[in-house]
Enzyme design. Structure first.
Site, PDB file in Angstrom:
ATOM      1  N   ASN A 191       3.475 -15.179 -28.513  1.00  0.00           N
ATOM      2  CA  ASN A 191       4.008 -15.877 -27.330  1.00  0.00           C
ATOM      3  C   ASN A 191       3.963 -17.384 -27.574  1.00  0.00           C
ATOM      4  O   ASN A 191       4.949 -18.093 -27.414  1.00  0.00           O
ATOM      5  CB  ASN A 191       3.189 -15.545 -26.081  1.00  0.00           C
ATOM      6  CG  ASN A 191       3.000 -14.056 -25.894  1.00  0.00           C
ATOM      7  OD1 ASN A 191       3.796 -13.273 -26.381  1.00  0.00           O
ATOM      8  ND2 ASN A 191       1.942 -13.664 -25.204  1.00  0.00           N
ATOM      9  N   ASP A 192       2.790 -17.854 -27.960  1.00  0.00           N
ATOM     10  CA  ASP A 192       2.677 -19.291 -28.215  1.00  0.00           C
ATOM     11  C   ASP A 192       3.327 -19.675 -29.534  1.00  0.00           C
ATOM     12  O   ASP A 192       3.920 -20.746 -29.650  1.00  0.00           O
ATOM     13  CB  ASP A 192       1.204 -19.719 -28.200  1.00  0.00           C
ATOM     14  CG  ASP A 192       0.729 -19.989 -26.781  1.00  0.00           C
ATOM     15  OD1 ASP A 192       1.495 -20.616 -26.024  1.00  0.00           O
ATOM     16  OD2 ASP A 192      -0.383 -19.562 -26.431  1.00  0.00           O
ATOM     17  N   GLU A 252      -1.231 -19.000 -33.536  1.00  0.00           N
ATOM     18  CA  GLU A 252      -0.219 -19.163 -32.491  1.00  0.00           C
ATOM     19  C   GLU A 252       0.368 -20.563 -32.462  1.00  0.00           C
ATOM     20  O   GLU A 252       0.991 -20.957 -31.484  1.00  0.00           O
ATOM     21  CB  GLU A 252      -0.772 -18.728 -31.129  1.00  0.00           C
ATOM     22  CG  GLU A 252      -2.121 -19.276 -30.767  1.00  0.00           C
ATOM     23  CD  GLU A 252      -2.622 -18.759 -29.412  1.00  0.00           C
ATOM     24  OE1 GLU A 252      -1.928 -17.989 -28.757  1.00  0.00           O
ATOM     25  OE2 GLU A 252      -3.721 -19.180 -29.029  1.00  0.00           O
ATOM     26  N   HIS A 291       0.815  -1.216   0.000  1.00  0.00           N
ATOM     27  CA  HIS A 291       0.000   0.000   0.000  1.00  0.00           C
ATOM     28  C   HIS A 291       0.850   1.268   0.000  1.00  0.00           C
ATOM     29  O   HIS A 291       0.539   2.239  -0.687  1.00  0.00           O
ATOM     30  CB  HIS A 291      -0.945  -0.017   1.196  1.00  0.00           C
ATOM     31  CG  HIS A 291      -2.110  -0.923   0.969  1.00  0.00           C
ATOM     32  ND1 HIS A 291      -2.839  -1.485   1.977  1.00  0.00           N
ATOM     33  CD2 HIS A 291      -2.660  -1.366  -0.173  1.00  0.00           C
ATOM     34  CE1 HIS A 291      -3.795  -2.231   1.459  1.00  0.00           C
ATOM     35  NE2 HIS A 291      -3.702  -2.174   0.161  1.00  0.00           N
ATOM     36  N   ARG A 307      -8.742 -11.083 -22.872  1.00  0.00           N
ATOM     37  CA  ARG A 307      -8.631 -12.440 -22.318  1.00  0.00           C
ATOM     38  C   ARG A 307      -9.817 -12.670 -21.384  1.00  0.00           C
ATOM     39  O   ARG A 307     -10.197 -11.762 -20.641  1.00  0.00           O
ATOM     40  CB  ARG A 307      -7.301 -12.612 -21.581  1.00  0.00           C
ATOM     41  CG  ARG A 307      -6.074 -12.581 -22.496  1.00  0.00           C
ATOM     42  CD  ARG A 307      -4.805 -12.883 -21.701  1.00  0.00           C
ATOM     43  NE  ARG A 307      -3.648 -13.129 -22.544  1.00  0.00           N
ATOM     44  CZ  ARG A 307      -2.721 -12.214 -22.837  1.00  0.00           C
ATOM     45  NH1 ARG A 307      -2.836 -10.989 -22.374  1.00  0.00           N
ATOM     46  NH2 ARG A 307      -1.688 -12.524 -23.593  1.00  0.00           N
ATOM     47  N   ARG A 366       7.606 -21.375 -22.902  1.00  0.00           N
ATOM     48  CA  ARG A 366       7.670 -19.931 -22.688  1.00  0.00           C
ATOM     49  C   ARG A 366       7.860 -19.561 -21.218  1.00  0.00           C
ATOM     50  O   ARG A 366       8.247 -18.442 -20.905  1.00  0.00           O
ATOM     51  CB  ARG A 366       6.428 -19.242 -23.259  1.00  0.00           C
ATOM     52  CG  ARG A 366       5.143 -19.685 -22.638  1.00  0.00           C
ATOM     53  CD  ARG A 366       3.950 -19.224 -23.460  1.00  0.00           C
ATOM     54  NE  ARG A 366       3.321 -18.032 -22.922  1.00  0.00           N
ATOM     55  CZ  ARG A 366       2.148 -17.580 -23.318  1.00  0.00           C
ATOM     56  NH1 ARG A 366       1.474 -18.182 -24.294  1.00  0.00           N
ATOM     57  NH2 ARG A 366       1.632 -16.508 -22.788  1.00  0.00           N
ATOM     58  N   ARG A 403     -11.486 -12.929 -26.875  1.00  0.00           N
ATOM     59  CA  ARG A 403     -10.920 -14.259 -27.114  1.00  0.00           C
ATOM     60  C   ARG A 403     -11.674 -15.272 -26.270  1.00  0.00           C
ATOM     61  O   ARG A 403     -11.843 -15.080 -25.064  1.00  0.00           O
ATOM     62  CB  ARG A 403      -9.443 -14.293 -26.748  1.00  0.00           C
ATOM     63  CG  ARG A 403      -8.883 -15.698 -26.976  1.00  0.00           C
ATOM     64  CD  ARG A 403      -7.430 -15.785 -26.673  1.00  0.00           C
ATOM     65  NE  ARG A 403      -7.195 -15.777 -25.236  1.00  0.00           N
ATOM     66  CZ  ARG A 403      -5.988 -15.832 -24.707  1.00  0.00           C
ATOM     67  NH1 ARG A 403      -4.929 -15.843 -25.486  1.00  0.00           N
ATOM     68  NH2 ARG A 403      -5.825 -15.837 -23.407  1.00  0.00           N
ATOM     69  N   CYS A 429      -0.952  -9.710 -31.462  1.00  0.00           N
ATOM     70  CA  CYS A 429      -1.365  -9.400 -30.090  1.00  0.00           C
ATOM     71  C   CYS A 429      -0.454 -10.052 -29.052  1.00  0.00           C
ATOM     72  O   CYS A 429      -0.704  -9.980 -27.868  1.00  0.00           O
ATOM     73  CB  CYS A 429      -2.819  -9.800 -29.847  1.00  0.00           C
ATOM     74  SG  CYS A 429      -3.107 -11.558 -30.019  1.00  0.00           S
TER      75      CYS A 429
HETATM   76  C1  PEP Z   1       0.024 -15.434 -27.376  1.00  0.00           C
HETATM   77  O1  PEP Z   1       0.160 -16.647 -27.259  1.00  0.00           O
HETATM   78  O2  PEP Z   1       0.845 -14.697 -27.984  1.00  0.00           O
HETATM   79  C2  PEP Z   1      -1.124 -14.752 -26.784  1.00  0.00           C
HETATM   80  C3  PEP Z   1      -1.353 -13.481 -27.005  1.00  0.00           C
HETATM   81  O3  PEP Z   1      -1.929 -15.479 -25.971  1.00  0.00           O
HETATM   82  P1  PEP Z   1      -1.553 -15.864 -24.442  1.00  0.00           P
HETATM   83  O4  PEP Z   1      -0.325 -15.076 -24.066  1.00  0.00           O
HETATM   84  O5  PEP Z   1      -2.749 -15.524 -23.632  1.00  0.00           O
HETATM   85  O6  PEP Z   1      -1.300 -17.326 -24.554  1.00  0.00           O
HETATM   86 MG    MG Z   2      -1.540 -17.847 -26.628  1.00  0.00          MG
END
Ligand code: PEP
Ligand code: MG
Length: 603
Positions: free
Chosen positions: A462-463, A439, A197, A304, A473, A340, A510
């Site tokens: 990311n995926d 992805e 805080h 999300r 990851r 999503r 994204c």
């Molecule tokens: C991703 O995989 O790039 C993505 C945006 O989805 P998440 O990070 O929620 O798996």
């Molecule tokens: Mg993903």
């Protein structure tokens, strides 16, 4: 002392640079002498306790009002936790019992009970309880000081002869909100994290601060000259004139960048050659809606929805979801919000679906696979989107696609649910644009076919990086192998952008890489005209977009595509971007402040 001994590192919780002498404050439980009272005085002692509680309640209410004034309504609620502690029947009852049964003085009984609860909370290992320890200590210090007729620590800085940096073992929110920037220019605390805080208040009030700096009180003598960098989380003791000059330069560059970023929020997201790049926000939790708006997002590129399920024992109802989607949609009136569908599985398995453990959950029953196998849950989500789409520009997007029929099946379900809603006389859209998250390598190489059966593509890098490079990851050991700039990933990114362009349909990115400067520049060059980024990174990415041309980005992307490795691709991009943008304004050790998954300023 050599520079390494003079440089201390903690957690930067409030950005900015402060310089000045340090002053140690002892905001700790005072020594309470062990005294007992005669039996005849016991009830008087309980009355003394109650009177102190009433006075401290008054003090806290004043602080609350002050916090509302200085930091905002939300920040002021921080004091509610402390006020509630003063009213906690079990806690206060326990203190009174100690007075009555052991004949303790009120201050001794309060100290005893506080230490008992503190031990209990520490032992519980629950991070939330740990965070609240500072509140407990803060309340106890106030009550005990009041009972002992001592003055609070709040007046330490009023006697300071020059603006100073406070060093404490633990800083309470009450102490922090009373700070005056004319006297106190920085804060160092041994305890606490970004979510404490006191840290939140320091950030709102604008005082640079570092928390979690172990041994600070012992290591920093009161009166030592110091440079505190709340962005990097460092304190440099006894700086040389050259170090002071360097820090001043850093401060000036940061301020200049921050002014430019503030200006960028209201400016259009357009390249120097006039190409509009849609910049949307990624929203994981409801509180990020406001952050995305404040930072100028043109809608949400990735909403999300897992938070609706995780941590709950039951699935969310159609109404509950429709209300949330409508709320987000209306917050971005005129812009799209891409919802999503549940991305469950992998590391996110909520109670209602926890089955037998899988050997390879990231290659298992995940995302769209779960949705299609659990039609009731999936249809409820689709119906909620269709209903909310009556008043908002909503799109639907499905994660972890690997096959065409996953898209076709979703489309059928959407059509069936739209027809059913119509029969039921419930107001709903007939359909919403359906997008595919690219992805997986399968989706990327099938992009030209997937785009034929959908309305848009959005790359989840990311995926995509994880599955293309076969690098978990979340595995810290493999972190330097997790490179979305790898030649293989770059080729896929290029292929997806071209597939969408040939079909005349939009493609966006994204994944987290879109929030990073070099990658955003690369993605423009690869042909993406929509990026969805972490809300705190929005102004920064826009500032960058406004200084480059698409021709520069294309040339850089072509060169990066020809590189043999991720490192070389990054070198090429860095070099090309430096031609267009004043990169000296960026601090190589800083991250964008505040906010989940904030983008990096690192190049
Ligand atoms: C991703 O995989 O790039 C993505 C945006 O989805 P998440 O990070 O929620 O798996
Ligand atoms: Mg993903």
């Amino acid at each position: 002392m050599s520079p390494p001994d003079r440089l201390l590192k903690g957690i930067g919780v409030s950005p900015g640079i402060a310089m000045g002498p340090t002053v140690t404050v002892r905001w700790a439980l005072p020594e309470v002498p062990h005294r007992v009272v005669p039996r005849t005085q016991v009830e008087k002692e309980v009355r003394r306790l109650r009177a102190a509680l009433k006075d401290v309640r008054g003090q806290l209410s004043e602080l609350r009002a002050r916090a509302e004034d200085r930091a905002g309504v939300d920040e002021a609620r921080i004091f509610d936790a402390q006020l509630l502690m003063l009213e906690d029947k079990e806690f206060i009852g326990g203190v009174a019992e100690l007075i009555r049964e052991n004949h303790f003085t009120a201050e001794k009984a309060f100290e005893f009970k506080t230490l008992e609860v503190r031990d209990l909370w520490t032992a519980a290992g629950n991070p939330l309880l740990k965070e609240r320890l500072a509140d407990l200590t803060g309340v106890a210090i106030r009550v005990i000081q009041h009972l002992m007729h001592r003055r609070g620590g709040a007046d330490v800085w009023e006697s300071l002869s020059e603006p100073s940096i406070l060093v404490a073992r633990e800083l309470s929110p009450g102490l922090t909100v009373q700070l005056d920037r004319a006297h106190v220019v920085g804060l160092i605390s041994e305890e606490g994290t970004r979510t404490s805080h006191a840290a939140i208040l320091a950030h709102s009030i604008g005082i640079p601060a570092i928390f979690g700096l172990r041994g600070a009180v012992a290591r920093i003598r009161s009166g030592t000259k110091a440079i505190l960098d709340g962005t990097r989380g460092t304190v440099l003791l006894d700086p040389t004139p050259a170090e002071i000059e360097e820090a001043q330069g850093r401060d000036t560059r940061r301020r200049e960048l921050s002014t430019r970023l503030e200006e960028a929020v209201a400016q259009e997201s357009v390249t120097l050659d006039g190409v509009h790049i849609a910049l949307r926000g990624n929203v994981d939790l409801p509180d990020e809606v406001a952050a995305a708006k404040v930072h100028g997002a043109e809608g949400v590129g990735l909403l999300r929805t897992e938070f609706l399920i995780t941590g709950h024992s039951e699935l969310p109802s159609e109404d509950e979801q429709a209300k949330y989607f409508q709320h987000v949609g209306e917050a971005f009136a005129g812009h799209p919000v891409v919802i999503r569908t549940y991305d469950l599985g992998g590391d996110k398995f909520p109670a209602p679906f926890r089955g037998s453990p899988e050997a390879n959950p990231f290659l298992g029953w995940r995302a769209i696979r779960v949705c299609l196998d659990e039609p009731e849950m999936f249809r409820t989500q689709i119906r909620a989107v269709l209903r909310a789409a009556v008043t908002a520009n909503l799109h639907l997007m499905i994660p972890l696609v690997t096959r065409l029929d996953e898209v076709e099946r979703t489309l059928e379900m959407m059509q069936e649910e739209a027809a059913r809603l119509e029969q039921e006389g419930i107001a709903a859209a007939k359909s919403v644009p359906l997008g595919v998250m690219v992805e997986t390598p399968a989706a990327a190489v099938l992009a030209d076919r997937l785009v034929e059966v959908s309305d848009f593509l959005s790359v989840g890098t990311n995926d995509l990086t994880q599955y293309t490079l076969v690098v978990d990851r979340g595995n810290a050991r493999l972190a330097d192998r997790f490179t979305p700039h790898d030649p293989s990933v770059l080729r896929l990114l290029k292929f997806v952008a071209e597939a969408a362009r040939s079909a005349g349909k939009p493609a966006s990115v994204c994944g987290e890489m879109a929030s990073e400067p070099l990658s955003a520049f690369l993605l423009l060059g690869l042909g993406y005209d929509t990026l969805s980024v972490a809300p705190p990174a929005l102004p920064f990415i826009k500032w960058l977009i406004r200084q480059v041309t698409t021709a520069q980005a294309r040339a850089a992307a072509d060169a990066a595509l020809a590189a043999r490795s991720a490192e070389l691709a990054l070198d090429i991009l860095r070099f090309a971007l430096a031609e267009a943008v004043d990169l000296t304004l960026l601090d190589p050790d800083a991250r964008l402040p505040a906010g989940r998954r904030s983008g990096s300023l690192k190049l």
